[in-house]
Design a protein around this motif. Structure first.
Motif, mmCIF file in Angstrom:
data_model
loop_
_atom_site.group_PDB
_atom_site.id
_atom_site.type_symbol
_atom_site.label_atom_id
_atom_site.label_comp_id
_atom_site.label_asym_id
_atom_site.label_seq_id
_atom_site.Cartn_x
_atom_site.Cartn_y
_atom_site.Cartn_z
ATOM 1 N N ARG A 23 0.812 -1.237 0.000
ATOM 2 C CA ARG A 23 0.000 0.000 0.000
ATOM 3 C C ARG A 23 0.836 1.274 0.000
ATOM 4 O O ARG A 23 0.322 2.342 -0.321
ATOM 5 C CB ARG A 23 -0.908 0.017 1.220
ATOM 6 C CG ARG A 23 -2.043 -0.929 1.126
ATOM 7 C CD ARG A 23 -2.966 -0.777 2.302
ATOM 8 N NE ARG A 23 -4.171 -1.537 2.088
ATOM 9 C CZ ARG A 23 -4.888 -2.073 3.052
ATOM 10 N NH1 ARG A 23 -4.521 -1.922 4.313
ATOM 11 N NH2 ARG A 23 -5.966 -2.758 2.765
ATOM 12 N N GLN A 46 -7.130 -12.571 0.799
ATOM 13 C CA GLN A 46 -8.258 -11.730 1.192
ATOM 14 C C GLN A 46 -7.903 -10.232 1.248
ATOM 15 O O GLN A 46 -8.670 -9.414 0.741
ATOM 16 C CB GLN A 46 -8.842 -12.190 2.536
ATOM 17 C CG GLN A 46 -10.173 -11.545 2.872
ATOM 18 C CD GLN A 46 -11.248 -11.825 1.833
ATOM 19 O OE1 GLN A 46 -11.358 -12.932 1.317
ATOM 20 N NE2 GLN A 46 -12.039 -10.821 1.517
ATOM 21 N N GLU A 50 -9.808 -7.462 -1.034
ATOM 22 C CA GLU A 50 -10.443 -6.292 -0.419
ATOM 23 C C GLU A 50 -9.877 -4.994 -0.989
ATOM 24 O O GLU A 50 -10.616 -4.034 -1.201
ATOM 25 C CB GLU A 50 -10.285 -6.342 1.099
ATOM 26 C CG GLU A 50 -11.108 -7.440 1.737
ATOM 27 C CD GLU A 50 -10.799 -7.670 3.207
ATOM 28 O OE1 GLU A 50 -9.980 -6.927 3.792
ATOM 29 O OE2 GLU A 50 -11.372 -8.634 3.773
ATOM 30 N N ALA A 51 -8.577 -4.959 -1.235
ATOM 31 C CA ALA A 51 -7.962 -3.762 -1.821
ATOM 32 C C ALA A 51 -8.518 -3.508 -3.219
ATOM 33 O O ALA A 51 -8.807 -2.368 -3.583
ATOM 34 C CB ALA A 51 -6.442 -3.908 -1.864
ATOM 35 N N ALA A 53 -11.473 -4.577 -4.351
ATOM 36 C CA ALA A 53 -12.898 -4.287 -4.224
ATOM 37 C C ALA A 53 -13.166 -2.888 -3.702
ATOM 38 O O ALA A 53 -14.172 -2.272 -4.068
ATOM 39 C CB ALA A 53 -13.562 -5.321 -3.313
ATOM 40 N N SER A 54 -12.281 -2.362 -2.873
ATOM 41 C CA SER A 54 -12.521 -1.047 -2.271
ATOM 42 C C SER A 54 -12.500 0.080 -3.295
ATOM 43 O O SER A 54 -13.181 1.080 -3.128
ATOM 44 C CB SER A 54 -11.484 -0.762 -1.179
ATOM 45 O OG SER A 54 -10.233 -0.411 -1.765
ATOM 46 N N GLY A 55 -11.696 -0.083 -4.336
ATOM 47 C CA GLY A 55 -11.600 0.965 -5.349
ATOM 48 C C GLY A 55 -10.913 2.230 -4.863
ATOM 49 O O GLY A 55 -10.974 3.259 -5.518
ATOM 50 N N GLN A 56 -10.254 2.169 -3.720
ATOM 51 C CA GLN A 56 -9.661 3.371 -3.130
ATOM 52 C C GLN A 56 -8.237 3.666 -3.595
ATOM 53 O O GLN A 56 -7.781 4.789 -3.462
ATOM 54 C CB GLN A 56 -9.675 3.254 -1.609
ATOM 55 C CG GLN A 56 -11.077 3.230 -1.049
ATOM 56 C CD GLN A 56 -11.095 3.062 0.460
ATOM 57 O OE1 GLN A 56 -10.069 2.781 1.077
ATOM 58 N NE2 GLN A 56 -12.258 3.233 1.051
ATOM 59 N N ASP A 57 -7.550 2.673 -4.122
ATOM 60 C CA ASP A 57 -6.145 2.870 -4.483
ATOM 61 C C ASP A 57 -5.900 2.290 -5.881
ATOM 62 O O ASP A 57 -5.593 1.108 -6.031
ATOM 63 C CB ASP A 57 -5.248 2.202 -3.443
ATOM 64 C CG ASP A 57 -3.768 2.525 -3.621
ATOM 65 O OD1 ASP A 57 -3.365 2.956 -4.729
ATOM 66 O OD2 ASP A 57 -3.006 2.341 -2.654
ATOM 67 N N ALA A 61 -4.237 -1.313 -7.115
ATOM 68 C CA ALA A 61 -5.011 -2.228 -7.966
ATOM 69 C C ALA A 61 -4.213 -2.588 -9.213
ATOM 70 O O ALA A 61 -4.154 -3.757 -9.611
ATOM 71 C CB ALA A 61 -6.342 -1.596 -8.347
ATOM 72 N N PRO A 82 -13.983 -8.858 -8.018
ATOM 73 C CA PRO A 82 -13.306 -7.561 -7.937
ATOM 74 C C PRO A 82 -12.574 -7.171 -9.222
ATOM 75 O O PRO A 82 -12.516 -5.990 -9.572
ATOM 76 C CB PRO A 82 -12.321 -7.706 -6.777
ATOM 77 C CG PRO A 82 -12.664 -8.950 -6.078
ATOM 78 C CD PRO A 82 -13.549 -9.766 -6.956
ATOM 79 N N ASP A 85 -15.251 -5.959 -11.564
ATOM 80 C CA ASP A 85 -15.685 -4.628 -11.120
ATOM 81 C C ASP A 85 -14.662 -3.559 -11.484
ATOM 82 O O ASP A 85 -15.020 -2.410 -11.760
ATOM 83 C CB ASP A 85 -15.931 -4.609 -9.612
ATOM 84 C CG ASP A 85 -17.151 -5.418 -9.198
ATOM 85 O OD1 ASP A 85 -17.986 -5.755 -10.068
ATOM 86 O OD2 ASP A 85 -17.268 -5.710 -7.989
#
Length: 190
Positions: A23, A46, A50-51, A53-57, A61, A82, A85
């Motif tokens: 990250r 996992q 989650e990283a 799926a979050s779409g935050q970074d 990704a 994910p 998505d």
């Protein structure tokens, strides 16, 4: 790579945790990719799922996609949703890597979702093109009909070109261009 650098990287990853290293945008991308690989090798998927799926970074990704792509195997099914998505929000370089990665999945739900994205006129043309590229290796009647439907005049020109390329890849021929009727006839005969 120099052995002392490899040891320093391994110690650093171990002391701060591979997810934290992955990250950390201030770190070298190679170090971040090594941390992602470490998580995958230890079956710690996992946090990566989650990283995604979050779409935050977006940068994280992209690195995850690159590492999964280099592994030359189909990612675990847990990554499928994910990754699909991600088609809706990824930049062009990530989409370029994402298409061949998604092409590795043969499960009906993934192929169906790729088809839905390819047909979805509300989706970005870039996402639709990536979905078509992912479908290019799926040689079956459903995929062929979907691709033939995407070469019509009502579709964006760049999507039409990618659909023609995918049909050519499926068939091994490239003489029909955007002639949907010629493609249908060829597919029926073969």
């Amino acid at each position: 790579m120099f052995p002392c650098f490899a040891q320093a990287t391994a110690v650093d990853v171990a002391s701060t945790g591979p997810l934290d290293v992955a990250r950390d945008a201030a770190r070298d991308p190679a170090e971040r990719r090594a941390a992602i690989e470490s998580l995958l090798l230890n079956d710690e998927t996992q946090p990566l799922v989650e990283a995604l799926a979050s779409g935050q970074d977006a940068a994280l990704a992209r690195l995850i996609v690159q590492v999964l792509l280099v592994r030359e195997q189909t990612p675990a099914e847990i990554f499928a949703v994910p990754l699909l998505d991600l088609l809706a929000r990824a930049d062009e370089p990530t989409l370029t890597d994402l298409a061949p990665l998604l092409a590795r999945y043969d499960s009906a739900p993934v192929v169906d979702r790729l088809g839905s994205i390819a047909r979805n006129e509300a989706a970005s043309v870039e996402a639709r093109r990536a979905a078509v590229r992912a479908l290019a290796g799926k040689r079956n009647q459903v995929t062929a009909e979907l691709l033939i439907g995407l070469i019509g005049d009502d579709q964006p020109p760049t999507l039409r070109r990618v659909a023609v390329d995918a049909l050519s890849q499926l068939s091994g021929i490239d003489q029909f261009g955007v002639d949907a009727e010629a493609w249908r006839q060829w597919w029926t005969e073969h």
